[in-house]
Write an enzyme that holds these catalytic residues in place. Structure first.
Site, PDB file in Angstrom:
ATOM      1  N   CYS A 111       0.834  -1.200   0.000  1.00 22.20           N
ATOM      2  CA  CYS A 111       0.000   0.000   0.000  1.00 22.20           C
ATOM      3  C   CYS A 111       0.876   1.261   0.000  1.00 22.20           C
ATOM      4  O   CYS A 111       1.938   1.283  -0.636  1.00 22.20           O
ATOM      5  CB  CYS A 111      -0.921  -0.087   1.218  1.00 22.20           C
ATOM      6  N   SER A 112       0.470   2.306   0.718  1.00 14.40           N
ATOM      7  CA  SER A 112       1.248   3.555   0.716  1.00 14.40           C
ATOM      8  C   SER A 112       2.566   3.442   1.470  1.00 14.40           C
ATOM      9  O   SER A 112       3.334   4.412   1.526  1.00 14.40           O
ATOM     10  CB  SER A 112       0.415   4.702   1.300  1.00 14.40           C
TER      11      SER A 112
END
Lengths: 233, 233
Positions: A111-112
């Site tokens: 993800c981020s």
């Protein structure tokens, strides 16, 4: 506990250092932890041993402080979440990542989390993935954005958003061990996904669902881009 | 925390009571928690507020004690794991489940959590799913075993092993709200699974991988069957 037998009876265990931070997405961490934890030691790393809150407020306890982290991790892992932008501005986290990244065999994220790795200078010129809503920030961080579920570039391995952590964990397990080990983990966690709906990407979901999702995700990407543009190093 | 905004800005939130116990599989809990936590309040329930260890030893903190659990939960949820057999023999857990189950709108589980619900008498005559390695115990518990990823029978909703918790969570979200809400959650968690290998069920994995998985899973099913056969009520 009898259940820990499943870990202790595995030989030649690898060590995965998983960096915690406030506002991380719980599943970003626990998808890989559950898959890799079958065959490896998963250390939950933070500045202290105080509980760390996920983005919905549930708290998890670190196992190891940054100061006590082993020198040579087999895997350095960073989850994503709404708290990524704040973590990018936390010198202690960034310094820990850049120092630990020098010796870790694999530098990884879901993800981020890849934007956080990029902020620490660990993805310059490396192909990487991130959550579909964070590709602007990933590019601004110095990485080469690749819109795939899991991206492997030399010893950098990154997954897409949240649930991609399971695909990521199995791919990493195949790299650390072999394909049969990854398949064994896949069977243990019964990873035979059957989504009831087809809305896992913006193009599959369509504009109405996209708008609803963006109301929840907010301006994470813009905030992280601003943070990256204001960095002094 | 800014990240909790995503929760607080959602209106008409439902309440999910998620029962913790030592030796639960972390992902059994966190797959549904992450999906449902976007739109609902997820309470982590235990006898006390002391940390509870997952099967790999990582610990999570309860948010609410059994004694302080709200009277009418929208959802009662139980995860599975190597600790299920011990939990089945814990009177405090079984009593809490049978009492809370009287008023909960939905009674739900993932993985071997359904055997725990069965032990509490909550699945008599209901169709249910469990981890592929636990169907003997599920049948012995009084449920009607159905080998599907997610099984819905009236207000009982159960998922298969570990990763089925994500499919379960999205299906439950569609029941609690509507299909578009479930699709929005699916997009937020980027649930567009792409397993690198096809080994998520015994038939897909083949005999060699099956044997490796059974070495890790051990005799969970036989142990739970023995526990069910020795129950006095």
């Amino acid at each position: 506990m009898s259940d820990v037998i499943t870990s202790t009876k595995i030989e030649n265990r690898f060590t995965v250092g998983m960096v915690l931070y406030p506002g991380m997405t719980f599943l970003d961490l626990v998808g890989p932890q559950t898959v890799l934890g079958i065959f490896g030691e998963t250390l939950l790393l933070w500045k202290s041993l105080e509980p760390v809150a996920t983005e919905t407020g549930n708290t998890i306890n670190p196992t190891t402080t940054f100061d006590n982290c082993p020198d040579e991790l087999d895997v350095l892992f960073v989850p994503g979440g709404y708290g990524t932008n704040a973590a990018m501005q936390d010198e202690a986290i960034i310094n820990f990542l850049s120092e630990t990244g020098r010796s870790a065999r694999y530098i990884t994220s879901v993800c981020s989390g890849s934007v956080l790795l990029g902020m620490a200078g660990l993805l310059d010129g490396y192909k990487a993935a991130t959550h579909w809503a964070c590709y602007g920030a990933l590019e601004a961080s110095g990485a080469i954005p690749v819109r795939e579920r899991v991206v492997v570039d030399r010893n950098r391995i990154s997954g897409g958003g949240v649930t991609a952590g399971i695909d990521f964990g199995l791919k990493l397990l195949a790299e650390l061990r072999d394909e049969n080990t990854a398949k064994t983990a896949q069977l243990v966690v019964e990873y035979d996904p059957k989504p009831a709906f087809s809305a896992g990407t913006p193009s599959l979901a369509g504009p109405e669902i996209f708008d609803s999702a963006m109301k929840i995700l907010g301006d994470m990407d813009a905030q992280m881009i601003a943070t990256l543009q204001s960095r002094t190093i």
